[in-house]
Design a protein around this motif. Structure first.
Motif, PDB file in Angstrom:
ATOM      1  N   GLN A   1     177.169 130.132   9.350  1.00 19.80           N
ATOM      2  CA  GLN A   1     176.007 130.622   8.639  1.00 19.80           C
ATOM      3  C   GLN A   1     174.771 130.210   9.421  1.00 19.80           C
ATOM      4  O   GLN A   1     174.810 129.284  10.199  1.00 19.80           O
ATOM      5  N   ILE A   2     173.692 130.922   9.204  1.00 21.55           N
ATOM      6  CA  ILE A   2     172.449 130.573   9.862  1.00 21.55           C
ATOM      7  C   ILE A   2     171.653 129.706   8.915  1.00 21.55           C
ATOM      8  O   ILE A   2     171.483 130.041   7.748  1.00 21.55           O
ATOM      9  N   GLU A   3     171.197 128.575   9.421  1.00 21.61           N
ATOM     10  CA  GLU A   3     170.385 127.685   8.613  1.00 21.61           C
ATOM     11  C   GLU A   3     169.013 127.618   9.242  1.00 21.61           C
ATOM     12  O   GLU A   3     168.875 127.244  10.397  1.00 21.61           O
ATOM     13  N   ASN A   4     167.995 127.978   8.506  1.00 22.83           N
ATOM     14  CA  ASN A   4     166.636 127.936   9.007  1.00 22.83           C
ATOM     15  C   ASN A   4     166.039 126.597   8.630  1.00 22.83           C
ATOM     16  O   ASN A   4     165.859 126.302   7.463  1.00 22.83           O
ATOM     17  N   ILE A   5     165.749 125.766   9.643  1.00 21.19           N
ATOM     18  CA  ILE A   5     165.155 124.464   9.385  1.00 21.19           C
ATOM     19  C   ILE A   5     163.797 124.375  10.061  1.00 21.19           C
ATOM     20  O   ILE A   5     163.328 123.308  10.388  1.00 21.19           O
ATOM     21  N   TYR A   6     163.156 125.505  10.273  1.00 17.56           N
ATOM     22  CA  TYR A   6     161.906 125.531  11.009  1.00 17.56           C
ATOM     23  C   TYR A   6     160.777 124.860  10.248  1.00 17.56           C
ATOM     24  O   TYR A   6     160.558 125.117   9.076  1.00 17.56           O
ATOM     25  N   THR A   7     160.107 123.986  10.930  1.00 18.30           N
ATOM     26  CA  THR A   7     158.832 123.446  10.475  1.00 18.30           C
ATOM     27  C   THR A   7     157.937 123.455  11.702  1.00 18.30           C
ATOM     28  O   THR A   7     158.418 123.288  12.822  1.00 18.30           O
ATOM     29  N   PRO A   8     156.644 123.675  11.560  1.00 21.19           N
ATOM     30  CA  PRO A   8     155.765 123.753  12.726  1.00 21.19           C
ATOM     31  C   PRO A   8     155.928 122.538  13.631  1.00 21.19           C
ATOM     32  O   PRO A   8     155.976 121.414  13.183  1.00 21.19           O
TER      33      PRO A   8
ATOM     34  N   GLU B   1     171.134 100.572  11.474  1.00 19.05           N
ATOM     35  CA  GLU B   1     169.896  99.931  11.046  1.00 19.05           C
ATOM     36  C   GLU B   1     169.272  99.296  12.289  1.00 19.05           C
ATOM     37  O   GLU B   1     169.942  98.560  13.014  1.00 19.05           O
ATOM     38  N   HIS B   2     168.011  99.605  12.542  1.00 17.84           N
ATOM     39  CA  HIS B   2     167.349  99.113  13.759  1.00 17.84           C
ATOM     40  C   HIS B   2     165.884  98.839  13.474  1.00 17.84           C
ATOM     41  O   HIS B   2     165.382  99.137  12.392  1.00 17.84           O
ATOM     42  N   SER B   3     165.208  98.275  14.467  1.00 21.55           N
ATOM     43  CA  SER B   3     163.814  97.865  14.289  1.00 21.55           C
ATOM     44  C   SER B   3     162.818  98.847  14.908  1.00 21.55           C
ATOM     45  O   SER B   3     161.640  98.525  15.001  1.00 21.55           O
ATOM     46  N   VAL B   4     163.258 100.006  15.318  1.00 23.54           N
ATOM     47  CA  VAL B   4     162.374 100.985  15.958  1.00 23.54           C
ATOM     48  C   VAL B   4     161.768 101.875  14.882  1.00 23.54           C
ATOM     49  O   VAL B   4     162.450 102.720  14.306  1.00 23.54           O
ATOM     50  N   GLU B   5     160.477 101.690  14.617  1.00 22.66           N
ATOM     51  CA  GLU B   5     159.812 102.429  13.546  1.00 22.66           C
ATOM     52  C   GLU B   5     159.592 103.900  13.906  1.00 22.66           C
ATOM     53  O   GLU B   5     159.254 104.228  15.040  1.00 22.66           O
ATOM     54  N   GLY B   6     159.799 104.767  12.914  1.00 26.76           N
ATOM     55  CA  GLY B   6     159.517 106.189  13.080  1.00 26.76           C
ATOM     56  C   GLY B   6     160.591 106.980  13.793  1.00 26.76           C
ATOM     57  O   GLY B   6     160.411 108.154  14.086  1.00 26.76           O
ATOM     58  N   ILE B   7     161.728 106.344  14.069  1.00 22.82           N
ATOM     59  CA  ILE B   7     162.824 106.999  14.790  1.00 22.82           C
ATOM     60  C   ILE B   7     164.036 107.085  13.866  1.00 22.82           C
ATOM     61  O   ILE B   7     164.411 106.108  13.227  1.00 22.82           O
ATOM     62  N   HIS B   8     164.640 108.278  13.800  1.00 21.15           N
ATOM     63  CA  HIS B   8     165.911 108.419  13.084  1.00 21.15           C
ATOM     64  C   HIS B   8     166.995 108.578  14.142  1.00 21.15           C
ATOM     65  O   HIS B   8     167.006 109.545  14.903  1.00 21.15           O
ATOM     66  N   LEU B   9     167.891 107.610  14.199  1.00 18.93           N
ATOM     67  CA  LEU B   9     168.936 107.583  15.215  1.00 18.93           C
ATOM     68  C   LEU B   9     170.234 108.133  14.637  1.00 18.93           C
ATOM     69  O   LEU B   9     170.740 107.628  13.634  1.00 18.93           O
ATOM     70  N   GLU B  10     170.756 109.162  15.272  1.00 24.84           N
ATOM     71  CA  GLU B  10     172.018 109.789  14.867  1.00 24.84           C
ATOM     72  C   GLU B  10     173.038 109.480  15.959  1.00 24.84           C
ATOM     73  O   GLU B  10     172.798 109.758  17.136  1.00 24.84           O
ATOM     74  N   VAL B  11     174.170 108.884  15.590  1.00 24.83           N
ATOM     75  CA  VAL B  11     175.197 108.491  16.559  1.00 24.83           C
ATOM     76  C   VAL B  11     176.340 109.501  16.516  1.00 24.83           C
ATOM     77  O   VAL B  11     176.850 109.831  15.448  1.00 24.83           O
ATOM     78  N   LYS B  12     176.751 109.964  17.706  1.00 23.54           N
ATOM     79  CA  LYS B  12     177.904 110.855  17.839  1.00 23.54           C
ATOM     80  C   LYS B  12     178.850 110.255  18.869  1.00 23.54           C
ATOM     81  O   LYS B  12     178.464 109.938  19.992  1.00 23.54           O
ATOM     82  N   TYR B  13     180.110 110.099  18.469  1.00 23.23           N
ATOM     83  CA  TYR B  13     181.141 109.463  19.291  1.00 23.23           C
ATOM     84  C   TYR B  13     182.366 110.363  19.213  1.00 23.23           C
ATOM     85  O   TYR B  13     183.265 110.137  18.416  1.00 23.23           O
TER      86      TYR B  13
ATOM     87  N   MET C   1     169.620 118.599  14.441  1.00 19.69           N
ATOM     88  CA  MET C   1     169.353 119.271  13.168  1.00 19.69           C
ATOM     89  C   MET C   1     169.648 118.341  11.996  1.00 19.69           C
ATOM     90  O   MET C   1     168.892 118.280  11.029  1.00 19.69           O
ATOM     91  N   GLN C   2     170.762 117.598  12.078  1.00 19.48           N
ATOM     92  CA  GLN C   2     171.131 116.666  11.022  1.00 19.48           C
ATOM     93  C   GLN C   2     170.081 115.569  10.887  1.00 19.48           C
ATOM     94  O   GLN C   2     169.675 115.216   9.776  1.00 19.48           O
ATOM     95  N   ALA C   3     169.614 115.030  12.011  1.00 19.71           N
ATOM     96  CA  ALA C   3     168.595 113.975  11.976  1.00 19.71           C
ATOM     97  C   ALA C   3     167.296 114.501  11.373  1.00 19.71           C
ATOM     98  O   ALA C   3     166.639 113.799  10.597  1.00 19.71           O
ATOM     99  N   LEU C   4     166.906 115.725  11.722  1.00 19.57           N
ATOM    100  CA  LEU C   4     165.696 116.321  11.152  1.00 19.57           C
ATOM    101  C   LEU C   4     165.828 116.507   9.641  1.00 19.57           C
ATOM    102  O   LEU C   4     164.878 116.276   8.892  1.00 19.57           O
TER     103      LEU C   4
ATOM    104  N   PRO D   1     162.994 113.912   7.767  1.00 17.99           N
ATOM    105  CA  PRO D   1     162.023 114.874   8.289  1.00 17.99           C
ATOM    106  C   PRO D   1     160.712 114.258   8.786  1.00 17.99           C
ATOM    107  O   PRO D   1     160.004 114.884   9.553  1.00 17.99           O
ATOM    108  N   ASN D   2     160.389 113.035   8.381  1.00 21.02           N
ATOM    109  CA  ASN D   2     159.147 112.391   8.822  1.00 21.02           C
ATOM    110  C   ASN D   2     159.351 111.428   9.982  1.00 21.02           C
ATOM    111  O   ASN D   2     158.456 110.651  10.305  1.00 21.02           O
ATOM    112  N   HIS D   3     160.540 111.454  10.583  1.00 16.81           N
ATOM    113  CA  HIS D   3     160.845 110.587  11.716  1.00 16.81           C
ATOM    114  C   HIS D   3     161.174 111.441  12.946  1.00 16.81           C
ATOM    115  O   HIS D   3     161.509 112.612  12.828  1.00 16.81           O
ATOM    116  N   ARG D   4     161.091 110.834  14.106  1.00 20.88           N
ATOM    117  CA  ARG D   4     161.462 111.508  15.358  1.00 20.88           C
ATOM    118  C   ARG D   4     162.979 111.430  15.498  1.00 20.88           C
ATOM    119  O   ARG D   4     163.555 110.345  15.457  1.00 20.88           O
TER     120      ARG D   4
END
Length: 142
Positions: free
Chosen positions: A6-13, A71-83, A94-97, A101-104
């Motif tokens: 399916q197509i998922e639209n997650i567009y934000t400016p 859990e980490h000490s880097v503010e404003g970052i969302h870390l997604e791990v893939k193994y 896309m999952q991290a966004l 949504p308010n983190h990089r």
């Protein structure tokens, strides 16, 4: 598009990803025990690597939607791990966004192939986030 996609639209400016094709999203999919254990092992390895780089980190007790893998000490970052053998970096971003949504979004991935052979860890982020991520990493190490 193939069956089950399916197509998922997650567009934000400002987002580099506007439309993604996600296979199986929206349907309940169960992950096998060995896959969960492999993911947990990857999260522990990733946390250990970050800690050796001077960024204290540990595996979050519960990984799931809207919860960071580490859990980490880097503010404003969302870390997604893939193994995984074939991680989809695009889907991980896309999952991290979606989860934060308010983190990089930053994806930490390691390709794992047969017989335990592993590639080096990689960090992937949107080009527009590079300097924000670098600044956040430097602040976290001070």
């Amino acid at each position: 598009m193939g069956k089950g996609e399916q197509i998922e639209n997650i567009y934000t400016p400002g987002d580099a990803i506007s439309i993604g094709i996600a296979q199986g999203m929206g349907r309940s999919r169960r992950m096998g025990r060995s896959q969960r254990q492999k993911g947990q092992r990857g999260e522990r390895e990733a946390a250990h690597l970050l800690s050796t780089l001077g960024l204290p980190a540990q595996r979050a007790g519960y990984s799931g939607h809207s919860v960071e893998d580490i859990e980490h000490s880097v503010e404003g970052i969302h870390l997604e791990v893939k193994y995984q053998a074939r991680p989809s970096i695009r889907l991980a971003i896309m999952q991290a966004l979606k989860d934060a949504p308010n983190h990089r979004p930053v994806v930490m991935s390691r390709v794992v192939v047969a017989h335990g052979q592993r590639e080096p860890w990689l960090l992937t982020m949107r080009a527009e986030d590079v300097w924000h991520v670098v600044d956040a990493l430097m602040r976290a190490r001070q």
